[in-house]
Design an enzyme around this catalytic site. Structure first.
Site, short mmCIF file in Angstrom:
data_model
loop_
_atom_site.label_atom_id
_atom_site.label_comp_id
_atom_site.label_asym_id
_atom_site.label_seq_id
_atom_site.Cartn_x
_atom_site.Cartn_y
_atom_site.Cartn_z
N SER A 78 0.82 -1.20 0.00
CA SER A 78 0.00 0.00 0.00
C SER A 78 0.86 1.26 0.00
CB SER A 78 -0.94 -0.08 1.20
OG SER A 78 -2.08 0.67 0.94
N LYS B 36 4.26 1.94 -2.32
CA LYS B 36 4.73 3.13 -3.06
C LYS B 36 6.17 3.40 -2.60
CE LYS B 36 0.14 5.25 -2.05
NZ LYS B 36 -0.84 4.64 -2.89
N TRP C 37 -9.58 0.40 -5.78
CA TRP C 37 -9.09 1.75 -5.44
C TRP C 37 -7.65 1.92 -5.95
CZ3 TRP C 37 -10.79 6.28 -4.31
CH2 TRP C 37 -10.10 7.18 -3.49
N HIS D 246 -7.61 -5.58 -0.35
CA HIS D 246 -6.39 -4.82 -0.09
C HIS D 246 -5.76 -5.34 1.20
CE1 HIS D 246 -4.06 -1.08 -0.38
NE2 HIS D 246 -4.24 -0.93 0.92
C1 GCU Z 1 -5.47 4.80 1.35
C2 GCU Z 1 -4.81 5.57 0.25
C3 GCU Z 1 -3.94 4.68 -0.63
C4 GCU Z 1 -2.97 3.89 0.22
C5 GCU Z 1 -3.72 3.19 1.32
C6 GCU Z 1 -2.84 2.50 2.35
O1 GCU Z 1 -6.40 3.91 0.84
O2 GCU Z 1 -5.82 6.19 -0.49
O3 GCU Z 1 -3.20 5.46 -1.56
O4 GCU Z 1 -2.22 3.01 -0.56
O5 GCU Z 1 -4.48 4.10 2.07
O6 GCU Z 1 -1.67 2.82 2.48
O7 GCU Z 1 -3.37 1.67 3.09
#
Ligand code: GCU
Length: 413
Positions: free
Chosen positions: A251, A255, A342, A392
């Site tokens: 998540s 990144k 998402w 997720h």
């Molecule tokens: C949110 C956010 C995402 C991210 C995620 C996470 O959903 O919008 O960009 O990857 O949190 O880190 O759990």
């Protein structure tokens, strides 16, 4: 899409038919239009150029590594987990200020005399959340409140122990001959927008500076910088095969893993799990989370220049396939989940696909999947892509794939 609505109320694109037409920048075309045709041109001019663009326009430039790092082994056992593992806990001082931020790294290592290939990954709730092992130090700093995890008033309690263990199959990792090194991302910079007053950033401000400049590091770049400091430690540990350290993240930390892989050549391979917008997913698709949305919800993650691309993705000189290209020729695996719309699974796949020509130019295998792979057929090529059913999250099946991928491309088992 109207830009007058607050970002949170704007319609989210969840339909391929609604994706606007766009043209992706070609990673193999230089700024002046010249075609990049050799590994030498890539390494000497194009790669530094693209890396510089991502620094300036997206994540922000982080400071250089400190001249020397101080660390202290705070706990160590050769009989951890019922005698099956070695456990090491190390405090890495991130600045030359002894009262400054400290990155606490927890390691579980298989018992062998040889240096071990290791997964290095940041975690969301502190090292004690990844395993019920009572010897793990509880995190001392700020944590996101979570009743179920026993985090109240932003402080850890004993209830935190092992709460996220479902994401961390330590047994599986060790049985396969890998070590696990993990640290809490909030040790580097707590994950909330405070105008960059806490965490690592202020230690690098120039005289009178109050926050990072528009081209300087946001939180993702800071977390990635922290991963490099963990690498500084791993590199000098005789127990770790430092040329076989795989950076993995989920998540927002997926990144971070990708950006860490781009800026830190010592990471031998990168695994991004469900990293989505600002990670593996192509921004120009605007599917699921958009640039405007992420910059609004999480103003501290990217640098201030990145806000220029709110509702304006096509103007950004880079897109995320070029981030993956910056990992080349090292192995890189992009993982999605069907239920994680998402994060735009198809956009994550396409990023890998469009990074593939760079791998091929560098003389290694690119993505072996012309079409998006099904859930049962992960493409575990050197540039890989895998998707599984479910939400997720990080699951055991994800780790099974990471291990197979690492066996194939990092350790050559
Ligand atoms: C949110 C956010 C995402 C991210 C995620 C996470 O959903 O919008 O960009 O990857 O949190 O880190 O759990």
């Amino acid at each position: 899409m109207s830009s007058s609505l607050p970002a949170q109320q704007e319609k989210v694109i969840y339909d391929e038919a609604e994706i606007p037409k766009f043209t992706l920048p070609d990673p193999l075309v230089a700024e002046d239009g010249t075609k990049i045709e050799s590994a030498q041109q890539w390494n000497e001019t194009q790669r530094p150029y693209l890396l510089g663009l991502f620094e300036r326009e997206v994540y922000g430039k982080a400071p250089a590594a400190p001249e020397k790092i101080e660390y202290q082994v705070t706990e160590s056992s050769d009989e951890a987990l019922d005698g099956k593992a070695r456990r090491r806990q190390v405090a890495i001082q991130l600045t030359d200020d002894p009262d400054g931020p400290v990155l606490n790294v927890l390691m579980y290592l298989p018992k062998t005399d040889k240096p071990v290939p290791t997964f290095m990954t940041l975690n969301f709730y502190g090292n004690a959340s990844i395993h019920p092992d009572p010897a793990i130090h509880l995190p001392e700093g700020w944590l996101r409140n979570n009743k179920e995890y026993g985090v109240e008033d932003h402080k850890a309690t004993e209830k935190l122990r092992g709460q996220s263990q479902g994401r961390w199959p330590v047994d599986l990792i060790l049985e396969n001959g890998y070590g696990l090194a993990t640290a809490y991302y909030g040790d580097i910079d707590p994950d909330f927008d405070d105008g960059f007053q806490n965490g690592i950033h202020p230690y690098f401000y120039a005289e009178g500076q109050k926050k990072p400049k528009p081209e300087e590091w946001g939180s993702i770049a800071a977390w990635a910088w922290g991963l490099s400091r963990a690498m500084d430690y791993l590199e000098q540990s005789p127990e770790i095969a430092s040329d076989q350290v795989i950076v993995m993240g989920h998540s927002r930390l997926g990144k971070t893993a990708l950006w860490a892989g781009a800026v830190e050549p010592r990471f031998a391979a990168v695994i991004s799990n469900n990293s989505g917008c600002g990670g593996a997913a192509l921004s120009r698709r605007r599917f699921g989370e958009s640039v405007k949305r992420i910059n609004t919800s999480f103003p501290h993650w990217f640098n201030d220049n990145f806000t220029k691309y709110n509702h304006n993705e096509d103007a950004c000189p880079v897109d995320q396939h070029e981030l993956i290209a910056l990992v080349a020729p090292r192995p890189c695996l992009v993982c999605s989940a069907v239920g994680d719309r998402w994060a735009d699974p198809r956009g994550e796949y396409l990023s890998a696909k469009y990074a593939s020509p760079v791998y091929e130019l560098l003389g290694v295998e690119g993505l072996k999947a012309e079409e998006m792979p099904s859930v049962d057929e992960p493409a575990l090529s050197r540039l890989g892509y895998a998707i599984r059913p479910g939400k997720h999250d990080v699951m055991r099946i994800d780790w099974e794939r990471y291990i197979e991928f690492a066996d194939n491309h990092v350790t050559g088992k």
